[in-house]
Design a protein around this motif. Structure first.
Motif, PDB file in Angstrom:
ATOM      1  N   ALA A   1       0.815  -1.224   0.000  1.00  0.00           N
ATOM      2  CA  ALA A   1       0.000   0.000   0.000  1.00  0.00           C
ATOM      3  C   ALA A   1       0.843   1.266   0.000  1.00  0.00           C
ATOM      4  N   ALA A   2       2.001   1.251   0.651  1.00  0.00           N
ATOM      5  CA  ALA A   2       2.838   2.443   0.745  1.00  0.00           C
ATOM      6  C   ALA A   2       3.363   2.904  -0.619  1.00  0.00           C
ATOM      7  N   ALA A   3       3.339   2.039  -1.614  1.00  0.00           N
ATOM      8  CA  ALA A   3       3.806   2.414  -2.948  1.00  0.00           C
ATOM      9  C   ALA A   3       2.755   3.206  -3.729  1.00  0.00           C
ATOM     10  N   PHE A   4       1.536   3.270  -3.206  1.00  0.00           N
ATOM     11  CA  PHE A   4       0.432   3.967  -3.865  1.00  0.00           C
ATOM     12  C   PHE A   4      -0.042   5.100  -2.960  1.00  0.00           C
ATOM     13  N   ARG A   5      -0.021   6.330  -3.481  1.00  0.00           N
ATOM     14  CA  ARG A   5      -0.407   7.486  -2.672  1.00  0.00           C
ATOM     15  C   ARG A   5      -1.642   8.129  -3.281  1.00  0.00           C
ATOM     16  N   LEU A   6      -2.643   8.388  -2.434  1.00  0.00           N
ATOM     17  CA  LEU A   6      -3.874   9.032  -2.879  1.00  0.00           C
ATOM     18  C   LEU A   6      -3.714  10.546  -2.866  1.00  0.00           C
ATOM     19  N   GLY A   7      -4.262  11.187  -3.890  1.00  0.00           N
ATOM     20  CA  GLY A   7      -4.353  12.639  -3.894  1.00  0.00           C
ATOM     21  C   GLY A   7      -5.608  13.033  -3.122  1.00  0.00           C
ATOM     22  N   THR A   8      -6.091  14.226  -3.343  1.00  0.00           N
ATOM     23  CA  THR A   8      -7.320  14.676  -2.699  1.00  0.00           C
ATOM     24  C   THR A   8      -8.485  13.852  -3.225  1.00  0.00           C
ATOM     25  N   THR A   9      -9.273  13.308  -2.316  1.00  0.00           N
ATOM     26  CA  THR A   9     -10.378  12.432  -2.711  1.00  0.00           C
ATOM     27  C   THR A   9     -11.717  13.121  -2.475  1.00  0.00           C
ATOM     28  N   PRO A  10     -12.708  12.788  -3.283  1.00  0.00           N
ATOM     29  CA  PRO A  10     -14.030  13.395  -3.113  1.00  0.00           C
ATOM     30  C   PRO A  10     -14.750  12.817  -1.893  1.00  0.00           C
ATOM     31  N   THR A  11     -15.718  13.561  -1.396  1.00  0.00           N
ATOM     32  CA  THR A  11     -16.535  13.086  -0.274  1.00  0.00           C
ATOM     33  C   THR A  11     -17.990  12.881  -0.685  1.00  0.00           C
ATOM     34  N   GLN A  12     -18.370  13.409  -1.836  1.00  0.00           N
ATOM     35  CA  GLN A  12     -19.739  13.276  -2.345  1.00  0.00           C
ATOM     36  C   GLN A  12     -19.705  12.996  -3.843  1.00  0.00           C
ATOM     37  N   ILE A  13     -20.683  12.228  -4.313  1.00  0.00           N
ATOM     38  CA  ILE A  13     -20.908  12.021  -5.744  1.00  0.00           C
ATOM     39  C   ILE A  13     -22.398  12.170  -5.969  1.00  0.00           C
ATOM     40  N   GLU A  14     -22.772  13.080  -6.862  1.00  0.00           N
ATOM     41  CA  GLU A  14     -24.180  13.296  -7.172  1.00  0.00           C
ATOM     42  C   GLU A  14     -24.792  12.049  -7.815  1.00  0.00           C
ATOM     43  N   SER A  15     -26.081  11.893  -7.693  1.00  0.00           N
ATOM     44  CA  SER A  15     -26.790  10.774  -8.310  1.00  0.00           C
ATOM     45  C   SER A  15     -26.511  10.752  -9.811  1.00  0.00           C
ATOM     46  N   LEU A  16     -26.119   9.600 -10.318  1.00  0.00           N
ATOM     47  CA  LEU A  16     -25.751   9.397 -11.722  1.00  0.00           C
ATOM     48  C   LEU A  16     -24.532  10.243 -12.134  1.00  0.00           C
ATOM     49  N   GLY A  17     -23.786  10.735 -11.170  1.00  0.00           N
ATOM     50  CA  GLY A  17     -22.619  11.555 -11.454  1.00  0.00           C
ATOM     51  C   GLY A  17     -21.344  10.746 -11.429  1.00  0.00           C
ATOM     52  N   ASN A  18     -20.237  11.453 -11.466  1.00  0.00           N
ATOM     53  CA  ASN A  18     -18.932  10.800 -11.387  1.00  0.00           C
ATOM     54  C   ASN A  18     -17.974  11.717 -10.639  1.00  0.00           C
ATOM     55  N   ALA A  19     -16.879  11.173 -10.250  1.00  0.00           N
ATOM     56  CA  ALA A  19     -15.838  11.925  -9.547  1.00  0.00           C
ATOM     57  C   ALA A  19     -14.501  11.319  -9.929  1.00  0.00           C
TER      58      ALA A  19
END
Length: 87
Positions: free
Chosen positions: A13-31
């Motif tokens: 897991a330490a080899a993969f770093r997450l950037g800023t992640t979303p906290t909400q996704i609208e209905s039928l939306g994407n992020a």
């Protein structure tokens, strides 16, 4: 949909770093968000991206991730001066 967490799990897991992640996704939306792979050795790395939410049909989504560390290719050209007789 409210995302309660987005994490990376597994021995590499330490080899993969997450950037800023979303906290909400609208209905039928994407992020979107970024996952950066930074290997620490010349080897294969695998981990799992885990997305937890309040979605009643799929409260947890797991995505397999893999990457391979490689040696950088370095090419050097020696400096040549005309006084040294090189072409």
């Amino acid at each position: 949909v409210t995302l309660s967490s987005i994490t990376v799990e597994g021995p590499a897991a330490a080899a993969f770093r997450l950037g800023t992640t979303p906290t909400q996704i609208e209905s039928l939306g994407n992020a979107s968000f970024t996952v950066t792979f930074t290997p620490t050795a010349v080897a294969a790395f695998a981990a799992t991206l885990v997305i937890a939410s309040n979605d009643p049909d799929r409260p947890t989504v797991r995505v397999a991730m893999a990457g391979e560390g490689a040696m950088p290719k370095l090419e050097l050209t020696p400096e040549c001066r005309t006084t040294q007789g090189c072409m």
